[in-house]
Each structure stands twice: as structure tokens, then as C-alpha cells.
Enzyme design. Structure first.
Site, mmCIF file in Angstrom:
data_model
loop_
_atom_site.group_PDB
_atom_site.id
_atom_site.type_symbol
_atom_site.label_atom_id
_atom_site.label_comp_id
_atom_site.label_asym_id
_atom_site.label_seq_id
_atom_site.Cartn_x
_atom_site.Cartn_y
_atom_site.Cartn_z
ATOM 1 N N GLU A 34 0.862 -1.187 0.000
ATOM 2 C CA GLU A 34 0.000 0.000 0.000
ATOM 3 C C GLU A 34 0.894 1.230 0.000
ATOM 4 O O GLU A 34 1.729 1.398 0.887
ATOM 5 C CB GLU A 34 -0.929 0.044 1.213
ATOM 6 N N GLU A 59 4.812 4.927 3.656
ATOM 7 C CA GLU A 59 4.309 6.234 4.102
ATOM 8 C C GLU A 59 5.501 7.181 4.218
ATOM 9 O O GLU A 59 6.525 6.812 4.790
ATOM 10 C CB GLU A 59 3.597 6.111 5.449
ATOM 11 N N ASP A 86 9.301 8.183 0.041
ATOM 12 C CA ASP A 86 8.438 8.722 -0.998
ATOM 13 C C ASP A 86 8.274 7.666 -2.084
ATOM 14 O O ASP A 86 9.240 6.978 -2.448
ATOM 15 C CB ASP A 86 9.064 9.994 -1.584
ATOM 16 N N ASP A 108 -3.006 11.784 -2.582
ATOM 17 C CA ASP A 108 -3.052 13.235 -2.733
ATOM 18 C C ASP A 108 -3.400 13.570 -4.186
ATOM 19 O O ASP A 108 -2.703 13.128 -5.106
ATOM 20 C CB ASP A 108 -1.687 13.825 -2.371
ATOM 21 N N LYS A 112 -3.351 21.121 -8.866
ATOM 22 C CA LYS A 112 -2.805 22.079 -9.825
ATOM 23 C C LYS A 112 -2.055 21.362 -10.943
ATOM 24 O O LYS A 112 -1.332 20.401 -10.711
ATOM 25 C CB LYS A 112 -1.878 23.055 -9.103
ATOM 26 N N ASP A 144 -12.025 9.571 -3.397
ATOM 27 C CA ASP A 144 -13.285 10.300 -3.346
ATOM 28 C C ASP A 144 -13.296 11.423 -4.368
ATOM 29 O O ASP A 144 -14.326 12.071 -4.571
ATOM 30 C CB ASP A 144 -13.470 10.922 -1.952
ATOM 31 N N THR A 182 -10.555 2.554 4.571
ATOM 32 C CA THR A 182 -9.537 3.337 5.257
ATOM 33 C C THR A 182 -10.231 4.321 6.192
ATOM 34 O O THR A 182 -11.453 4.460 6.171
ATOM 35 C CB THR A 182 -8.676 4.128 4.256
ATOM 36 N N TYR A 184 -10.078 7.558 5.954
ATOM 37 C CA TYR A 184 -10.704 8.559 5.091
ATOM 38 C C TYR A 184 -12.013 8.039 4.507
ATOM 39 O O TYR A 184 -13.013 8.751 4.438
ATOM 40 C CB TYR A 184 -9.764 8.930 3.939
ATOM 41 N N GLU A 185 -11.995 6.809 4.073
ATOM 42 C CA GLU A 185 -13.176 6.223 3.437
ATOM 43 C C GLU A 185 -14.347 6.165 4.398
ATOM 44 O O GLU A 185 -15.496 6.429 4.016
ATOM 45 C CB GLU A 185 -12.827 4.823 2.932
#
Length: 205
Positions: A34, A59, A86, A108, A112, A144, A182, A184-185
């Protein structure tokens, strides 16, 4: 955290693991990665449910990784490790055909245009995934952000990947069964926000 046995923190140490992850786990089980695991709820849930699979969470932010380590220290299994780095350097850490599946969860969006190359589904990343995945490997993407999803769908196809299980509302789709959420989910779902999902594969090498 730098001394924690479950985290590969030093870049030289990380690079030394390339091609040797199965040796670390002590078996030849599939390796699932992941990228951007956040606080680790998703990958720890999978590791607990599937001891027959090896998991590696990536992460880049130490402040978030510490939260995942708290969960790891409560877990008695031996099928999960973390890397603080990264994603840009993923091919320096994994060898060709070393990974079976990659999860990209709520990455993320870098909205832009000048930052588009930083998106984990930009044209820069698909060749990297292609290199480290086994021939029938998968990249599974959830977000999302519909704009990012449409962009990712377009870029995957442009890179020659096949897309399946494509939906803008995962939780009300045929693909919801077995889905692991997750942090966030869970929040987005409570707010009534639809979750986009796709599964990407390519022709066998």
C-alpha cells in the site's frame, strides 16, 4: 521510529532489501504493497485477515507512520512491515516481479496542473508499477476525488493498462463485497460521498 524493527527508515537499508523481501518474511507468499498507508487501518486489517499474504506499507510522513506503528505493536502476526519513503523511489526498493498487488488509497490529488507529475497515477508512475509487479499483478485505486479518478482512468489506459471494476460509487456497486475501508473512506462514507474504484492490470510480459 528509526530503530523500530518493523520500519525500514534508512534509504541505504531500504535499497539493500531490493529483491530480498521474501527472505525477510521467510516465505514465498504474495507481497501486497500500500502506497500512502496513512495511519495503517487498511493494511493492518488486511494483514490480520490474510496471514497467507505479506504486506508492506509505504508512508513518507513520520508523524503519520507512528500511528500505524502503534497498531503494528498490538499485532502478533509476522506478515507486515513498513517503509518510510516517498513513492518516487519505489523501483529502488523493489525488484522486477517482486510485488503482486499495489493499493493506492485516497492519494493526494495534487489538483494544480503544474503538480500533475506528483500524482501516483501520473504517466511517471505506471512504468514503475509495471516494473515491480508480477505479470498478472494488480494496481487497485480508490479515491473520493472524481476529477482525480477520471484523470487516473485516462492515464492508466494511455499507459496500456486494462481497467476493470470501474465505479463511481463503490459501496453501492457489485464490487463492494470484501471492501476494506480506510479512515478517510469511513469519514467520506458517513458524509455521503461516493467512492471511486478501479482495478488495473496489463498484458502478461
Amino acid at each position: 521510529m528509526a530503530a523500530d524493527p518493523y520500519v525500514f527508515h534508512d534509504p541505504d537499508q531500504q535499497k539493500a532489501m531490493k529483491g530480498h523481501w521474501h527472505e525477510l518474511f521467510g516465505n514465498d507468499h504474495p507481497i501486497h504493497v500500500e502506497i500512502g498507508m496513512g495511519k495503517g487501518k487498511f493494511i493492518m486489517t488486511l494483514a490480520t485477515a490474510h496471514p497467507e499474504i505479506n504486506y508492506i506499507g509505504i508512508e513518507k510522513f513520520s508523524s503519520v507512520l507512528i500511528r500505524a506503528l502503534d497498531k503494528r505493536h498490538e499485532y502478533e502476526g509476522d506478515n507486515i512491515y513498513f517503509i518510510r519513503m516517498d513513492a518516487e523511489y519505489i523501483t529502488e526498493v523493489f525488484d522486477e516481479n517482486e510485488v503482486d498487488r499495489i493499493y493506492l488509497n485516497f492519494s493526494d490529488p495534487w489538483p494544480k496542473d503544474r503538480h500533475a507529475k506528483r500524482r501516483l497515477t501520473s504517466p511517471l508512475y505506471w512504468p514503475r508499477y509495471d516494473r515491480i509487479l508480477v505479470p498478472d499483478g494488480h494496481v487497485i485505486f480508490k479515491t473520493d476525488n472524481r476529477t482525480l479518478f477520471d484523470y487516473s482512468l485516462e492515464q492508466a489506459k494511455a499507459a496500456g493498462w486494462k481497467t476493470s471494476q470501474v465505479t463511481y460509487d463503490l459501496h453501492h456497486s457489485p464490487y463492494a463485497q470484501g471492501n476494506v475501508m480506510t479512515e478517510y473512506e469511513e469519514r467520506f462514507t458517513r458524509e455521503g460521498i461516493g467512492i471511486c474504484h478501479m482495478d488495473c492490470t496489463r498484458d502478461k510480459k
